[in-house]
Design an enzyme around this catalytic site. Sequence first.
Site, PDB file in Angstrom:
ATOM      1  N   TRP A  53      -9.548   7.543  -7.909  1.00  0.00           N
ATOM      2  CA  TRP A  53     -10.752   7.801  -8.726  1.00  0.00           C
ATOM      3  C   TRP A  53     -10.572   7.293 -10.152  1.00  0.00           C
ATOM      4  CZ3 TRP A  53     -15.668   8.773  -7.779  1.00  0.00           C
ATOM      5  CH2 TRP A  53     -15.996   9.111  -6.467  1.00  0.00           C
ATOM      6  N   TRP A  73       1.854   1.765  -3.452  1.00  0.00           N
ATOM      7  CA  TRP A  73       0.776   2.391  -4.238  1.00  0.00           C
ATOM      8  C   TRP A  73       0.849   3.914  -4.088  1.00  0.00           C
ATOM      9  CZ3 TRP A  73      -2.515   1.156  -7.982  1.00  0.00           C
ATOM     10  CH2 TRP A  73      -2.882  -0.173  -8.160  1.00  0.00           C
ATOM     11  N   TRP A  76     -16.234  11.077 -12.966  1.00  0.00           N
ATOM     12  CA  TRP A  76     -15.393  10.777 -11.807  1.00  0.00           C
ATOM     13  C   TRP A  76     -14.792  12.041 -11.195  1.00  0.00           C
ATOM     14  CZ3 TRP A  76     -10.198  12.098 -12.480  1.00  0.00           C
ATOM     15  CH2 TRP A  76      -9.761  12.274 -13.798  1.00  0.00           C
ATOM     16  N   TRP A 120     -21.254  11.534 -19.915  1.00  0.00           N
ATOM     17  CA  TRP A 120     -21.711  11.335 -18.538  1.00  0.00           C
ATOM     18  C   TRP A 120     -23.172  11.773 -18.398  1.00  0.00           C
ATOM     19  CZ3 TRP A 120     -18.178   8.409 -16.496  1.00  0.00           C
ATOM     20  CH2 TRP A 120     -16.839   8.596 -16.829  1.00  0.00           C
ATOM     21  N   ASN A 167     -10.685   2.238   2.908  1.00  0.00           N
ATOM     22  CA  ASN A 167     -10.290   2.081   1.508  1.00  0.00           C
ATOM     23  C   ASN A 167     -11.275   1.228   0.696  1.00  0.00           C
ATOM     24  OD1 ASN A 167      -8.350   2.238  -0.766  1.00  0.00           O
ATOM     25  ND2 ASN A 167      -8.205   0.032  -0.394  1.00  0.00           N
ATOM     26  N   GLU A 196       0.844  -1.210   0.000  1.00  0.00           N
ATOM     27  CA  GLU A 196       0.000   0.000   0.000  1.00  0.00           C
ATOM     28  C   GLU A 196       0.874   1.253   0.000  1.00  0.00           C
ATOM     29  OE1 GLU A 196      -3.155  -0.168  -0.627  1.00  0.00           O
ATOM     30  OE2 GLU A 196      -2.966  -2.335  -0.543  1.00  0.00           O
TER      31      GLU A 196
HETATM   32  P1  FAD Z   1      -3.470   1.724   5.315  1.00  0.00           P
HETATM   33  O1  FAD Z   1      -4.218   0.613   4.689  1.00  0.00           O
HETATM   34  O2  FAD Z   1      -2.963   1.517   6.668  1.00  0.00           O
HETATM   35  O3  FAD Z   1      -2.244   2.051   4.330  1.00  0.00           O
HETATM   36  C1  FAD Z   1      -1.072   2.734   4.773  1.00  0.00           C
HETATM   37  C2  FAD Z   1      -0.830   3.968   3.945  1.00  0.00           C
HETATM   38  O4  FAD Z   1      -0.562   3.621   2.595  1.00  0.00           O
HETATM   39  C3  FAD Z   1      -2.000   4.927   3.905  1.00  0.00           C
HETATM   40  O5  FAD Z   1      -2.038   5.746   5.044  1.00  0.00           O
HETATM   41  C4  FAD Z   1      -1.713   5.686   2.627  1.00  0.00           C
HETATM   42  O6  FAD Z   1      -0.755   6.691   2.821  1.00  0.00           O
HETATM   43  C5  FAD Z   1      -1.118   4.617   1.735  1.00  0.00           C
HETATM   44  N1  FAD Z   1      -2.138   3.984   0.898  1.00  0.00           N
HETATM   45  C6  FAD Z   1      -2.926   2.941   1.215  1.00  0.00           C
HETATM   46  N2  FAD Z   1      -3.700   2.592   0.173  1.00  0.00           N
HETATM   47  C7  FAD Z   1      -3.396   3.444  -0.822  1.00  0.00           C
HETATM   48  C8  FAD Z   1      -3.868   3.592  -2.148  1.00  0.00           C
HETATM   49  N3  FAD Z   1      -4.787   2.776  -2.685  1.00  0.00           N
HETATM   50  N4  FAD Z   1      -3.363   4.591  -2.883  1.00  0.00           N
HETATM   51  C9  FAD Z   1      -2.419   5.422  -2.388  1.00  0.00           C
HETATM   52  N5  FAD Z   1      -1.937   5.328  -1.139  1.00  0.00           N
HETATM   53  C10 FAD Z   1      -2.417   4.340  -0.365  1.00  0.00           C
HETATM   54  N6  FAD Z   1      -5.439   8.093   0.150  1.00  0.00           N
HETATM   55  C11 FAD Z   1      -5.016   9.282   0.625  1.00  0.00           C
HETATM   56  O7  FAD Z   1      -4.044   9.313   1.398  1.00  0.00           O
HETATM   57  N7  FAD Z   1      -5.623  10.448   0.254  1.00  0.00           N
HETATM   58  C12 FAD Z   1      -6.686  10.469  -0.602  1.00  0.00           C
HETATM   59  O8  FAD Z   1      -7.202  11.551  -0.925  1.00  0.00           O
HETATM   60  C13 FAD Z   1      -7.183   9.221  -1.088  1.00  0.00           C
HETATM   61  N8  FAD Z   1      -8.258   9.175  -1.902  1.00  0.00           N
HETATM   62  C14 FAD Z   1      -8.703   7.964  -2.386  1.00  0.00           C
HETATM   63  C15 FAD Z   1      -9.786   7.926  -3.266  1.00  0.00           C
HETATM   64  C16 FAD Z   1     -10.241   6.727  -3.775  1.00  0.00           C
HETATM   65  C17 FAD Z   1     -11.420   6.698  -4.747  1.00  0.00           C
HETATM   66  C18 FAD Z   1      -9.612   5.518  -3.400  1.00  0.00           C
HETATM   67  C19 FAD Z   1     -10.098   4.198  -3.939  1.00  0.00           C
HETATM   68  C20 FAD Z   1      -8.527   5.542  -2.541  1.00  0.00           C
HETATM   69  C21 FAD Z   1      -8.056   6.749  -2.020  1.00  0.00           C
HETATM   70  N9  FAD Z   1      -6.948   6.814  -1.129  1.00  0.00           N
HETATM   71  C22 FAD Z   1      -6.509   8.026  -0.682  1.00  0.00           C
HETATM   72  C23 FAD Z   1      -6.192   5.592  -0.791  1.00  0.00           C
HETATM   73  C24 FAD Z   1      -6.653   4.850   0.478  1.00  0.00           C
HETATM   74  O9  FAD Z   1      -8.017   4.655   0.471  1.00  0.00           O
HETATM   75  C25 FAD Z   1      -6.249   5.575   1.774  1.00  0.00           C
HETATM   76  O10 FAD Z   1      -4.883   5.924   1.730  1.00  0.00           O
HETATM   77  C26 FAD Z   1      -6.468   4.670   2.988  1.00  0.00           C
HETATM   78  O11 FAD Z   1      -7.813   4.300   3.072  1.00  0.00           O
HETATM   79  C27 FAD Z   1      -6.041   5.388   4.250  1.00  0.00           C
HETATM   80  O12 FAD Z   1      -6.270   4.585   5.372  1.00  0.00           O
HETATM   81  P2  FAD Z   1      -5.077   3.982   6.215  1.00  0.00           P
HETATM   82  O13 FAD Z   1      -4.118   5.051   6.583  1.00  0.00           O
HETATM   83  O14 FAD Z   1      -5.685   3.203   7.317  1.00  0.00           O
HETATM   84  O15 FAD Z   1      -4.370   3.026   5.160  1.00  0.00           O
END
Ligand code: FAD
Length: 489
Positions: free
Chosen positions: A402, A297, A379, A326, A361, A294
């Site tokens: 997105w 990512w 989107w 759209w 997420n 993650e």
């Molecule tokens: P954990 O699961 O603990 O992951 C650890 C860290 O990894 C996160 O804190 C984050 O920094 C990073 N991470 C995890 N998943 C992703 C991912 N898919 N993409 C990029 N980084 C990731 N994340 C944001 O930080 N800001 C946003 O504005 C954002 N918008 C999103 C919009 C959509 C439509 C989707 C599908 C995902 C988005 N995410 C975003 C990614 C992800 O959902 C969040 O980072 C995550 O839910 C944060 O929770 P956590 O810290 O418990 O994550």
Amino acid sequence: NIHLVWFRHDLRMTDNRALTAACEDESAIVIGLFVHTPIQSKLHHQSPGGGYFMAQHVKALWSALDAKGIPLITIDSTDFGASVDEVINLINKLSVTSIYFNKQYEINEQLRDKQLIKRLNERLNRINVNTYDDSVLIKPGRVLTLNGEMFRVYTPFRNAFLKELTDQDIHVDTAPKERRLDHPFALNQYQVNSLNVIEAMIDYYKTITPQSVIDAMPKIGEDEAIKRLRGFCENHLTEYGSKRDFPAYDGTSQLSAYLVYGILSPRQCVRRMMLNCPNVFEDKDSGAFCWLNELIWREFYRHLIVMFPFLVKHKPMIAWTDNVKWNNDAKQLEAWKNGQTGYPIVDAAMRQLNQTGWMHNRLRMIVASFLVKDLLIDWRLGEQYFMSKLIDGDFAANNGGWQWAASTGCDAAPYFRIFNPTTQSERFDENGEFIRRFVPELSELSNKAIHAPYEHGFSRSPHYPRPIVVHKEARKQTLAAYELAKNNS
Ligand code: FAD
């Protein structure tokens, strides 16, 4: 020598590349700077909660720097253009000899920095400009295909990323030592005002942030962020792979806001993870590797916006998807925003976002898919709404997420793979525990009925809406719209 450190989304003492470098010369006077640009933040749809979280961390940083003998000047400006003038002004007044800052990768941020450097180069008294790729593990542009291009698909990017990662990339710098030096006299006038600016900034965001968002906000401070990181790595890392998809369960780190505002660095995350799971890089089936994935990512999306700057200009990665016609029904968009779609999992998720400023997420994927593939709404409208509500709103991750959900971006799966919201609900919130938390109107329903109340004869409450679309039909409509766009390209 006078070194100025311009803090942005890197509001921390530990492992801050720019701050560490500025403090290397023990005889240099080090001064911190934060410029608040509320008009710019509005243009970027920064959420009030995000602003409040940021402002409180500026105050925490002020105190932490002060304890080390480093003053933090805080200036209230309007937008990025004006902030460059303010910074040049300050540099002149304080006779700064070197400026240090960590790079930001979004387009307006990059333009601001280019403008600053240009203006500094035009001056008679040249100063040293030192910039750092602090918010990522690996500098964008270093992980490339054999042809020297940026990857457009995640998994090969990750494999190349892991090969490229060195010990130096995950080295964590300690916080600077205390320094007691005489400050330039001209600093006084700025210092007096800085705390007032910070307090006014905090008050401003506090008044516009809903109380429920304030109550749910992660705790303020670098120590709190580190505590949360440690707690997560000690107690949840091993089960992360099996628990991270279930929104009713606290299986993810919830460190995202800390990472967005730079209260933590990604290097600290990796190092802490390695302490708890030393085999993380070898054991690809471990929960720790899943978490590392993650974090990669996060890197991927940051690299993408640097390597494909058109992404920052609201363009899709896959050009033909810009031809999709759209539907953009205003009423349906409102229903989605307010958690009134008649799809309980979607509604629970949107209410979590509105009430707490955060969303799990799995739910981000479900509601994004629903907006685009069930309602056929652009989107970019969802992307903007997320930014305006999320405390962890981050351009690169949000745009990437997105575009992934809308099949306009870097998803390896094609556009015709469409989430079924009810099936997702049954799979990831089997007993409806999460739905019950945020949609109390449905709390009495059985575990089976709660995912699709009206299919199970729900009639008790007049308050819960019927589904605003029928998924099967909406799916067909969306597939046709995408196919038409593709054929017309
Ligand atoms: P954990 O699961 O603990 O992951 C650890 C860290 O990894 C996160 O804190 C984050 O920094 C990073 N991470 C995890 N998943 C992703 C991912 N898919 N993409 C990029 N980084 C990731 N994340 C944001 O930080 N800001 C946003 O504005 C954002 N918008 C999103 C919009 C959509 C439509 C989707 C599908 C995902 C988005 N995410 C975003 C990614 C992800 O959902 C969040 O980072 C995550 O839910 C944060 O929770 P956590 O810290 O418990 O994550």
